[in-house]
Design an enzyme around this catalytic site. Structure first.
Site, PDB file in Angstrom:
ATOM      1  CG  ASP A 102      -1.657   1.037   1.474  1.00 42.15           C
ATOM      2  OD1 ASP A 102      -2.832   0.653   0.715  1.00 42.15           O
ATOM      3  OD2 ASP A 102      -1.864   2.251   2.071  1.00 42.15           O
ATOM      4  CE1 TYR A 229      -5.177   7.535   2.496  1.00 41.95           C
ATOM      5  CE2 TYR A 229      -4.801   7.543   4.693  1.00 41.95           C
ATOM      6  CZ  TYR A 229      -5.408   7.090   3.263  1.00 41.95           C
ATOM      7  OH  TYR A 229      -5.185   5.087   3.161  1.00 41.95           O
ATOM      8  CG  HIS A 289      -5.566  -2.894  -1.287  1.00 41.15           C
ATOM      9  ND1 HIS A 289      -4.283  -2.176  -3.030  1.00 41.15           N
ATOM     10  CD2 HIS A 289      -4.626  -1.753  -0.129  1.00 41.15           C
ATOM     11  CE1 HIS A 289      -3.884  -0.917  -1.760  1.00 41.15           C
ATOM     12  NE2 HIS A 289      -4.403  -0.920  -0.592  1.00 41.15           N
TER      13      HIS A 289
END
Length: 311
Positions: A102, A229, A289
């Site tokens: 990720d 983020y 994922h």
């Protein structure tokens, strides 16, 4: 799991938690994503130790058992890279393989660019190498795209704050296991996308969820929302974005990341190899994922095969 040892290493004024198993000169460092943690690599660490490798998995600063930075809102990818360098120096490890999942793919590749003399090879899962600079895929997605929502100061904090940490992790695991990008409607929050009655993925147990929940209960989400983020557009002063070390990308064919605008073409057309010339790409047809937890034996074999070629 009982054989995995836990220690704390002082780096840049913080006590960072490191899980470790195995011995020997060939060292593999695992970098987790979100909402993951060192525990995400439990299957791989044990398999690699049994195959004669030394496996190390830190919790990033502000994640799990590692200390939070004094100002989480100022945390950066550069901190993660410097923390990794500090961990390797403290343990006296000259060179490593790095495996990133990720958003962990980003510090893995950045570390290889900034400290190539310390890296033998890189493996990433779920995310390909993206050259440093501004990504544009968000410009082509609705306002309710989960990354856009989580970049908005206070929005995710309010959304997550309605629930306990374990439920937040549960919801994100369910969302990220699907093949569709998590996108909320205008008057909906990301956590509302999961019906409370939805079961966990079959490969993720309640015991696993409890382990994650306890770690995020301790750390909370302040640093986790800043990295990755809210640090996406960080500058690193890298003039040559070409990765010189050998690399492997493992992608589940049902990974929602494929639906990000331009990503599938970037990978399947081979354009990614313009930036990572020595790159091997392997697709797992049923993979989502979380391939390393969904199909651990298959992923472990791919990792061991790759490591064997580059030792």
């Amino acid at each position: 799991m009982d054989q995995i040892q836990h220690k704390f290493i002082q780096v840049q004024g913080l006590k960072l938690h490191v899980a470790e198993i195995g011995t020997g000169p060939n060292v593999v460092v695992f970098l987790h994503g979100f909402p993951e943690i060192w525990y995400s690599w439990r299957h791989q660490m044990i398999a690699l130790a049994n195959a004669g490798f030394r496996a190390i998995a830190p919790d990033y600063r502000g994640y799990g058992l590692s200390d939070p930075p004094p100002e989480p809102e100022k945390a950066s990818y550069s901190d993660l890279i410097n923390d990794l360098l500090g961990i390797l120096d403290a343990l006296g490890i000259p060179k490593v393989f790095i495996i990133g999942k990720d958003f962990g793919a980003r510090p893995a590749y950045l570390f290889a660019l900034l400290h190539p003399e310390r890296v033998i090879g890189v493996i990433t899962m779920g995310v390909p190498y993206m050259p440093p600079g501004r990504s544009t895929f968000q410009n082509h997605l609705p306002e309710g795209f989960y990354i856009s929502r989580w970049q908005e100061p206070g929005r995710a904090e309010a959304d997550f704050g309605r629930l306990d940490a374990k439920t937040v992790v549960r919801n994100v695991y369910i969302l990220f296991s699907r093949s569709e990008i998590p996108i909320a409607a205008e008057n909906q929050e990301i956590m509302d996308l999961v019906d409370p009655s939805t079961p966990l993925p079959p490969w993720f147990t309640e015991e696993d969820l409890s382990a994650y929940g306890a770690l995020y209960e301790k750390s909370g989400f302040r640093t986790a929302l800043k990295i990755p983020y809210r640090s996406w557009h960080e500058e690193f002063g890298i003039t040559d974005p070409i990765v010189k070390v050998p690399a492997l990308l493992i992608m589940g064919s049902k990974d929602y990341v494929f639906k990000f605008p331009g990503i599938e073409d970037y990978i399947t057309s081979g354009k990614v190899k313009e930036f990572v010339p020595d790159l091997e790409i392997i697709f797992l047809p049923e993979g989502t994922h979380f391939v390393q937890e969904q199909s651990p034996q298959e992923v472990n074999q791919l990792i061991l095969s790759y490591l064997g070629k580059h030792i």
